[in-house]
Design a protein around this motif. Structure first.
Motif, PDB file in Angstrom:
ATOM      1  N   SER A  35       5.417  -4.842  -8.580  1.00 62.60           N
ATOM      2  CA  SER A  35       6.052  -6.163  -8.623  1.00 62.60           C
ATOM      3  C   SER A  35       4.993  -7.194  -8.243  1.00 62.60           C
ATOM      4  CB  SER A  35       7.222  -6.233  -7.636  1.00 62.60           C
ATOM      5  OG  SER A  35       6.736  -6.241  -6.293  1.00 62.60           O
ATOM      6  N   ALA A  36       5.273  -8.448  -8.514  1.00 58.83           N
ATOM      7  CA  ALA A  36       4.333  -9.514  -8.163  1.00 58.83           C
ATOM      8  C   ALA A  36       4.090  -9.535  -6.656  1.00 58.83           C
ATOM      9  CB  ALA A  36       4.870 -10.865  -8.637  1.00 58.83           C
ATOM     10  N   GLN A  37       5.153  -9.328  -5.873  1.00 57.00           N
ATOM     11  CA  GLN A  37       5.021  -9.339  -4.417  1.00 57.00           C
ATOM     12  C   GLN A  37       4.184  -8.153  -3.934  1.00 57.00           C
ATOM     13  OE1 GLN A  37       7.984  -9.591  -6.011  1.00 57.00           O
ATOM     14  NE2 GLN A  37       8.540 -11.718  -5.623  1.00 57.00           N
ATOM     15  N   GLN A  38       4.382  -6.980  -4.545  1.00 49.90           N
ATOM     16  CA  GLN A  38       3.593  -5.812  -4.154  1.00 49.90           C
ATOM     17  C   GLN A  38       2.113  -6.048  -4.458  1.00 49.90           C
ATOM     18  OE1 GLN A  38       5.483  -2.685  -6.375  1.00 49.90           O
ATOM     19  NE2 GLN A  38       7.012  -2.296  -4.800  1.00 49.90           N
ATOM     20  N   TYR A  39       1.828  -6.616  -5.616  1.00 47.18           N
ATOM     21  CA  TYR A  39       0.438  -6.904  -5.982  1.00 47.18           C
ATOM     22  C   TYR A  39      -0.168  -7.896  -4.998  1.00 47.18           C
ATOM     23  CZ  TYR A  39      -3.649  -8.287  -8.699  1.00 47.18           C
ATOM     24  OH  TYR A  39      -4.941  -8.561  -9.097  1.00 47.18           O
ATOM     25  N   ASN A  40       0.585  -8.912  -4.636  1.00 44.59           N
ATOM     26  CA  ASN A  40       0.108  -9.916  -3.682  1.00 44.59           C
ATOM     27  C   ASN A  40      -0.220  -9.258  -2.337  1.00 44.59           C
ATOM     28  OD1 ASN A  40       1.464 -12.896  -2.108  1.00 44.59           O
ATOM     29  ND2 ASN A  40      -0.615 -12.520  -2.745  1.00 44.59           N
ATOM     30  N   VAL A  41       0.666  -8.384  -1.869  1.00 44.14           N
ATOM     31  CA  VAL A  41       0.432  -7.681  -0.598  1.00 44.14           C
ATOM     32  C   VAL A  41      -0.818  -6.799  -0.705  1.00 44.14           C
ATOM     33  CG1 VAL A  41       1.338  -5.919   0.986  1.00 44.14           C
ATOM     34  CG2 VAL A  41       2.817  -7.783   0.222  1.00 44.14           C
ATOM     35  N   LEU A  42      -0.957  -6.075  -1.802  1.00 37.89           N
ATOM     36  CA  LEU A  42      -2.146  -5.231  -1.993  1.00 37.89           C
ATOM     37  C   LEU A  42      -3.426  -6.063  -1.987  1.00 37.89           C
ATOM     38  CD1 LEU A  42      -0.969  -2.657  -4.699  1.00 37.89           C
ATOM     39  CD2 LEU A  42      -1.487  -2.201  -2.282  1.00 37.89           C
ATOM     40  N   ARG A  43      -3.392  -7.215  -2.629  1.00 39.40           N
ATOM     41  CA  ARG A  43      -4.579  -8.084  -2.660  1.00 39.40           C
ATOM     42  C   ARG A  43      -4.926  -8.577  -1.255  1.00 39.40           C
ATOM     43  NH1 ARG A  43      -4.365 -12.821  -4.953  1.00 39.40           N
ATOM     44  NH2 ARG A  43      -6.593 -12.938  -5.063  1.00 39.40           N
ATOM     45  N   ILE A  44      -3.918  -8.920  -0.481  1.00 38.50           N
ATOM     46  CA  ILE A  44      -4.149  -9.400   0.886  1.00 38.50           C
ATOM     47  C   ILE A  44      -4.757  -8.287   1.740  1.00 38.50           C
ATOM     48  CG2 ILE A  44      -3.000 -10.172   3.013  1.00 38.50           C
ATOM     49  CD1 ILE A  44      -0.935 -11.593   1.060  1.00 38.50           C
ATOM     50  N   ILE A  45      -4.170  -7.093   1.660  1.00 34.09           N
ATOM     51  CA  ILE A  45      -4.675  -5.959   2.445  1.00 34.09           C
ATOM     52  C   ILE A  45      -6.087  -5.597   1.990  1.00 34.09           C
ATOM     53  CG2 ILE A  45      -4.303  -3.526   3.037  1.00 34.09           C
ATOM     54  CD1 ILE A  45      -1.259  -4.107   2.578  1.00 34.09           C
ATOM     55  N   ASN A  46      -6.314  -5.609   0.694  1.00 34.11           N
ATOM     56  CA  ASN A  46      -7.640  -5.306   0.159  1.00 34.11           C
ATOM     57  C   ASN A  46      -8.671  -6.324   0.654  1.00 34.11           C
ATOM     58  OD1 ASN A  46      -9.361  -3.714  -1.568  1.00 34.11           O
ATOM     59  ND2 ASN A  46      -9.358  -5.428  -2.990  1.00 34.11           N
ATOM     60  N   GLY A  47      -8.266  -7.581   0.749  1.00 31.82           N
ATOM     61  CA  GLY A  47      -9.166  -8.625   1.241  1.00 31.82           C
ATOM     62  C   GLY A  47      -9.534  -8.452   2.701  1.00 31.82           C
ATOM     63  N   GLN A  48      -8.699  -7.765   3.458  1.00 35.47           N
ATOM     64  CA  GLN A  48      -8.958  -7.500   4.873  1.00 35.47           C
ATOM     65  C   GLN A  48      -9.870  -6.298   5.074  1.00 35.47           C
ATOM     66  OE1 GLN A  48      -7.965 -10.339   6.699  1.00 35.47           O
ATOM     67  NE2 GLN A  48      -7.719  -8.741   8.218  1.00 35.47           N
ATOM     68  N   ASP A  49      -9.897  -5.406   4.077  1.00 41.88           N
ATOM     69  CA  ASP A  49     -10.615  -4.147   4.190  1.00 41.88           C
ATOM     70  C   ASP A  49     -12.081  -4.375   4.554  1.00 41.88           C
ATOM     71  OD1 ASP A  49     -10.360  -1.265   3.846  1.00 41.88           O
ATOM     72  OD2 ASP A  49     -11.749  -1.514   2.167  1.00 41.88           O
ATOM     73  N   PRO A  50     -12.669  -3.664   5.486  1.00 41.63           N
ATOM     74  CA  PRO A  50     -12.194  -2.426   6.082  1.00 41.63           C
ATOM     75  C   PRO A  50     -11.292  -2.615   7.304  1.00 41.63           C
ATOM     76  CG  PRO A  50     -14.412  -2.837   6.837  1.00 41.63           C
ATOM     77  CD  PRO A  50     -14.056  -3.962   5.885  1.00 41.63           C
ATOM     78  N   LYS A  51     -11.089  -3.866   7.728  1.00 38.20           N
ATOM     79  CA  LYS A  51     -10.186  -4.088   8.858  1.00 38.20           C
ATOM     80  C   LYS A  51      -8.747  -3.898   8.397  1.00 38.20           C
ATOM     81  CE  LYS A  51     -11.569  -8.256   9.756  1.00 38.20           C
ATOM     82  NZ  LYS A  51     -11.714  -9.584  10.318  1.00 38.20           N
ATOM     83  N   PRO A  52      -7.870  -3.416   9.269  1.00 33.98           N
ATOM     84  CA  PRO A  52      -6.458  -3.286   8.898  1.00 33.98           C
ATOM     85  C   PRO A  52      -5.773  -4.653   8.884  1.00 33.98           C
ATOM     86  CG  PRO A  52      -6.779  -2.589  11.166  1.00 33.98           C
ATOM     87  CD  PRO A  52      -8.141  -2.905  10.617  1.00 33.98           C
ATOM     88  N   ALA A  53      -4.675  -4.729   8.170  1.00 29.83           N
ATOM     89  CA  ALA A  53      -3.856  -5.947   8.144  1.00 29.83           C
ATOM     90  C   ALA A  53      -2.590  -5.687   8.954  1.00 29.83           C
ATOM     91  CB  ALA A  53      -3.496  -6.305   6.704  1.00 29.83           C
ATOM     92  N   SER A  54      -2.003  -6.733   9.451  1.00 31.41           N
ATOM     93  CA  SER A  54      -0.711  -6.623  10.140  1.00 31.41           C
ATOM     94  C   SER A  54       0.355  -7.259   9.260  1.00 31.41           C
ATOM     95  CB  SER A  54      -0.760  -7.347  11.488  1.00 31.41           C
ATOM     96  OG  SER A  54      -0.905  -8.750  11.281  1.00 31.41           O
ATOM     97  N   VAL A  55       1.611  -6.960   9.545  1.00 29.68           N
ATOM     98  CA  VAL A  55       2.714  -7.555   8.791  1.00 29.68           C
ATOM     99  C   VAL A  55       2.662  -9.072   8.940  1.00 29.68           C
ATOM    100  CG1 VAL A  55       5.232  -7.761   8.654  1.00 29.68           C
ATOM    101  CG2 VAL A  55       4.183  -5.502   8.901  1.00 29.68           C
ATOM    102  N   GLN A  56       2.350  -9.544  10.140  1.00 34.16           N
ATOM    103  CA  GLN A  56       2.280 -10.990  10.383  1.00 34.16           C
ATOM    104  C   GLN A  56       1.196 -11.641   9.528  1.00 34.16           C
ATOM    105  OE1 GLN A  56       1.668 -12.136  14.461  1.00 34.16           O
ATOM    106  NE2 GLN A  56       1.310 -14.258  13.937  1.00 34.16           N
TER     107      GLN A  56
END
Length: 156
Positions: free
Chosen positions: A44-65
């Motif tokens: 979904s568009a939202q799932q892709y957006n979340v994946l992009r955000i988490i990928n942008g944080q890599d290698p650091k983890p992302a939080s829900v906030q």
């Protein structure tokens, strides 16, 4: 194609109304094109957006906030989206060592490959936008930024 042709309306009450309708129509059109692509990847568009955000944080983890703060669609239920991504093995979720109340979310190699493939498909499908000169794209971006800023300012 002009907005007048697209929605078969000859006149608008003002350029402001024409711009508003043009932006809404174009956003809907782009969402439709994106949704078709995402369907091919069970995304979904939202799932892709979340994946992009988490990928942008890599290698650091992302939080829900952090994810929630950066979402394009602020009304999305990030926890539910992360649950779906975990089920698809696209992200991992672990308890943060420093703060047990926080959950660390990391992207998997499988999801990194997915994002790269989807990005490549976006590049291919929107290659025609290369025909728009950079200065016009900059003006469009500046105008949209200004519009959002003015609307936010008027709310406060």
């Amino acid at each position: 194609m002009k907005i007048e042709e697209a929605i078969k309306q000859k006149k608008f009450s003002s350029e402001v109304q024409r711009a508003q309708i043009n932006i809404l129509y174009t956003a809907s059109f782009l969402n439709s094109v994106h949704s078709q692509l995402f369907k091919e990847y069970d995304l979904s568009a939202q799932q892709y957006n979340v994946l992009r955000i988490i990928n942008g944080q890599d290698p650091k983890p992302a939080s829900v906030q952090l994810i929630n703060e950066r979402m394009i669609d602020a009304s999305s239920n990030v926890s539910r989206i992360v649950d779906k991504l975990v089920a698809k093995k696209w992200v991992t979720r672990t308890t943060c060592r420093r703060d047990r109340r926080q959950v660390d979310i990391k992207i998997t190699p499988k999801a990194k490959e997915l994002i790269a493939e989807v990005h490549e498909q976006f590049q291919e499908r929107f290659k025609v936008l290369d025909e728009i000169p950079t200065n016009e794209l900059e003006l469009l971006n500046d105008t949209l930024d200004k519009m959002r800023g003015l609307i936010l300012k008027s709310k406060s």
